[in-house]
Write a protein that holds these residues in place. Structure first.
Motif, PDB file in Angstrom:
ATOM      1  N   ARG A  43       0.514  -1.307  -0.245  1.00 14.56           N
ATOM      2  CA  ARG A  43       0.466   0.361   0.304  1.00 14.56           C
ATOM      3  C   ARG A  43       1.328   1.149  -0.091  1.00 14.56           C
ATOM      4  NH1 ARG A  43      -5.184  -0.169   4.022  1.00 14.56           N
ATOM      5  NH2 ARG A  43      -5.672  -1.898   2.737  1.00 14.56           N
ATOM      6  N   ALA A  44       2.027   1.159   0.846  1.00 14.34           N
ATOM      7  CA  ALA A  44       2.591   2.690   1.101  1.00 14.34           C
ATOM      8  C   ALA A  44       3.422   2.300  -0.231  1.00 14.34           C
ATOM      9  CB  ALA A  44       4.048   2.534   2.083  1.00 14.34           C
ATOM     10  N   ASP A  45       3.807   1.256  -1.152  1.00 12.84           N
ATOM     11  CA  ASP A  45       4.293   1.428  -2.353  1.00 12.84           C
ATOM     12  C   ASP A  45       3.769   2.443  -4.025  1.00 12.84           C
ATOM     13  OD1 ASP A  45       6.415   0.342  -4.104  1.00 12.84           O
ATOM     14  OD2 ASP A  45       6.044  -1.151  -4.848  1.00 12.84           O
ATOM     15  N   LEU A  46       2.619   2.130  -3.257  1.00 14.33           N
ATOM     16  CA  LEU A  46       1.678   2.377  -4.575  1.00 14.33           C
ATOM     17  C   LEU A  46       1.336   4.173  -4.214  1.00 14.33           C
ATOM     18  CD1 LEU A  46      -0.755  -0.204  -5.171  1.00 14.33           C
ATOM     19  CD2 LEU A  46       1.503   0.298  -6.607  1.00 14.33           C
ATOM     20  N   GLY A  47       1.459   4.195  -3.073  1.00 13.01           N
ATOM     21  CA  GLY A  47       1.160   5.967  -2.438  1.00 13.01           C
ATOM     22  C   GLY A  47       2.111   6.869  -3.159  1.00 13.01           C
ATOM     23  N   LEU A  48       1.876   8.136  -3.059  1.00 11.56           N
ATOM     24  CA  LEU A  48       2.912   9.053  -3.627  1.00 11.56           C
ATOM     25  C   LEU A  48       4.115   9.211  -2.930  1.00 11.56           C
ATOM     26  CD1 LEU A  48       0.940  12.102  -4.976  1.00 11.56           C
ATOM     27  CD2 LEU A  48       2.302  10.327  -6.039  1.00 11.56           C
ATOM     28  N   ASN A  49       3.339   8.987  -1.170  1.00 11.11           N
ATOM     29  CA  ASN A  49       4.522   9.047   0.387  1.00 11.11           C
ATOM     30  C   ASN A  49       4.994  10.457  -0.064  1.00 11.11           C
ATOM     31  OD1 ASN A  49       3.785   6.696   1.324  1.00 11.11           O
ATOM     32  ND2 ASN A  49       5.488   6.113  -0.480  1.00 11.11           N
ATOM     33  N   GLY A 230       8.187   4.884  -3.487  1.00 13.83           N
ATOM     34  CA  GLY A 230       7.811   3.934  -4.071  1.00 13.83           C
ATOM     35  C   GLY A 230       7.334   3.909  -5.619  1.00 13.83           C
ATOM     36  N   LEU A 231       6.525   3.254  -6.276  1.00 13.23           N
ATOM     37  CA  LEU A 231       5.933   2.760  -7.406  1.00 13.23           C
ATOM     38  C   LEU A 231       5.636   3.872  -8.146  1.00 13.23           C
ATOM     39  CD1 LEU A 231       6.573   1.087 -10.346  1.00 13.23           C
ATOM     40  CD2 LEU A 231       4.552  -0.237  -9.010  1.00 13.23           C
ATOM     41  N   GLY A 232       4.304   4.652  -6.673  1.00 14.38           N
ATOM     42  CA  GLY A 232       3.629   5.132  -6.926  1.00 14.38           C
ATOM     43  C   GLY A 232       4.115   6.779  -7.611  1.00 14.38           C
ATOM     44  N   ALA A 233       4.357   7.077  -6.954  1.00  5.18           N
ATOM     45  CA  ALA A 233       5.299   8.617  -7.154  1.00  5.18           C
ATOM     46  C   ALA A 233       6.102   8.139  -8.308  1.00  5.18           C
ATOM     47  CB  ALA A 233       7.006   8.635  -5.752  1.00  5.18           C
ATOM     48  N   SER A 234       7.085   7.458  -8.631  1.00  2.00           N
ATOM     49  CA  SER A 234       7.737   6.951  -9.975  1.00  2.00           C
ATOM     50  C   SER A 234       6.631   7.554 -11.491  1.00  2.00           C
ATOM     51  CB  SER A 234       8.338   6.072  -9.964  1.00  2.00           C
ATOM     52  OG  SER A 234       8.061   5.034  -9.976  1.00  2.00           O
ATOM     53  N   ILE A 235       5.280   6.333 -11.589  1.00  2.00           N
ATOM     54  CA  ILE A 235       4.644   7.095 -11.740  1.00  2.00           C
ATOM     55  C   ILE A 235       3.799   7.885 -12.064  1.00  2.00           C
ATOM     56  CG2 ILE A 235       2.274   5.726 -12.704  1.00  2.00           C
ATOM     57  CD1 ILE A 235       3.186   3.155 -11.568  1.00  2.00           C
ATOM     58  N   ALA A 236       3.741   8.524 -10.894  1.00  2.00           N
ATOM     59  CA  ALA A 236       3.423  10.010 -11.103  1.00  2.00           C
ATOM     60  C   ALA A 236       3.897  11.225 -11.465  1.00  2.00           C
ATOM     61  CB  ALA A 236       2.272  10.179 -10.083  1.00  2.00           C
ATOM     62  N   LEU A 237       5.566  11.150 -10.804  1.00  2.00           N
ATOM     63  CA  LEU A 237       7.058  11.541 -12.303  1.00  2.00           C
ATOM     64  C   LEU A 237       6.394  11.564 -13.326  1.00  2.00           C
ATOM     65  CD1 LEU A 237       8.968  13.883 -11.131  1.00  2.00           C
ATOM     66  CD2 LEU A 237       9.717  12.218 -10.126  1.00  2.00           C
ATOM     67  N   HIS A 238       6.271  10.343 -13.457  1.00  2.00           N
ATOM     68  CA  HIS A 238       6.847  10.018 -15.267  1.00  2.00           C
ATOM     69  C   HIS A 238       5.717  10.809 -15.842  1.00  2.00           C
ATOM     70  CE1 HIS A 238       7.786   6.667 -17.835  1.00  2.00           C
ATOM     71  NE2 HIS A 238       7.362   8.091 -19.112  1.00  2.00           N
ATOM     72  N   ALA A 239       3.913  10.645 -15.572  1.00  2.00           N
ATOM     73  CA  ALA A 239       3.301  11.238 -15.838  1.00  2.00           C
ATOM     74  C   ALA A 239       3.563  13.024 -16.411  1.00  2.00           C
ATOM     75  CB  ALA A 239       1.995  10.759 -15.291  1.00  2.00           C
ATOM     76  N   ILE A 240       3.773  13.527 -14.856  1.00  2.00           N
ATOM     77  CA  ILE A 240       3.600  15.047 -15.132  1.00  2.00           C
ATOM     78  C   ILE A 240       5.441  15.219 -16.219  1.00  2.00           C
ATOM     79  CG2 ILE A 240       4.910  16.567 -14.116  1.00  2.00           C
ATOM     80  CD1 ILE A 240       3.469  14.597 -10.504  1.00  2.00           C
TER      81      ILE A 240
END
Length: 262
Positions: A43-49, A230-240
């Motif tokens: 769950r933490a891995d998918l969050g932006l943190n 986490g993975l969620g943060a890298s996906i979000a940064l990639h999209a931005i």
């Protein structure tokens, strides 16, 4: 409460930059940075943190470095070698850039940085999806791959390593030694894939690394972000990161459509 108030425990931007530089010199699957929901669970891995604006700060830093440092080198290499970008400004790939690429590429190149047991079976699966490109069939395969990536959230903890999600104790020792190689190979592979965005036209091999220099640097930052947040943060940064240039091109063509003529 101020919109951009720094949460307790969140490093400053300067501290994160220093942490990134140290990490690149000596990559390690260490603990996450302080901030929101720091931890090691799925769950933490998918969050932006981290607050969303911190990811925007990183995107702005990458845009600035690429615009003034790395992109000019890449353009010079393209001009010298006769390479041409495949981007069609009349048909901007919004869905691919904002959804497909961030999810599929992060799962392909960086998910295993914290779950190396999945390196042997999950990464080849994602590579096969990536090669197919965005489409209905590959989209269904990507959805199935996401479910597989989330399997540790409900799979019995004592048996995960047997199913290919966790390494044995000996495997963890070996992977820790090889981790710097894994991290940097992932960044180089991420950059190399972006060569397919160009028509190379018999471009000299020596110029190819310069052509994807911006993607290599971006891959290093995304890899650090995946491990440390986490993975969620890298996906979000990639999209931005992908969305900024497309938005700029779209605004320019909307405000000055004559630039698209010819």
């Amino acid at each position: 409460m101020p919109l951009f108030r720094r949460p307790a425990g969140l490093p400053t931007m300067g501290q994160e930059i220093v942490d990134f530089l140290r990490f690149v010199v000596r990559p390690r699957p260490g603990p996450r940075l302080g901030g929101r929901r720091a931890g090691s669970g799925m769950r933490a891995d998918l969050g932006l943190n981290a607050p969303w604006w911190r990811l925007v700060h990183w995107a702005v830093l990458l845009w600035t470095l690429n615009l003034f440092v790395f992109a000019p080198l890449a353009l010079s290499a393209a001009d010298a070698g006769g390479a041409q970008h495949r981007l069609d400004i009349h048909n901007l790939p919004w869905m691919t850039a904002l959804i497909w690429a961030p999810i599929v590429e992060e799962l392909t190149f960086r998910h295993a940085l914290r779950r190396p047991a999945m390196l042997w079976w999950f990464v080849p699966l994602m590579v096969s999806i990536l090669v197919q490109g965005a489409g209905v069939a590959s989209g269904l395969m990507a959805a199935a791959a996401v479910l597989l990536a989330l399997a540790p959230a409900w799979y019995p903890a004592g048996h995960r390593w047997q199913a290919g999600w966790r390494l044995s104790w000996r495997g963890r020792r070996l992977m820790r030694r090889a981790y710097p190689l894994l991290f940097h190979v992932a960044a180089l592979a991420f950059a190399a894939v972006h060569l397919f965005n160009f028509r190379l036209n018999a471009m000299a091999l020596v110029l190819l690394p310069l052509l994807v220099l911006p993607q290599w640097v971006t891959g290093l930052v995304l890899g650090w972000m995946r491990v440390r947040r986490g993975l969620g943060a890298s996906i979000a940064l990639h999209a931005i990161f992908n969305g900024g240039p497309l938005l700029l091109i779209g605004l320019i063509l909307w405000l000055a459509p004559e630039l698209a003529l010819g």
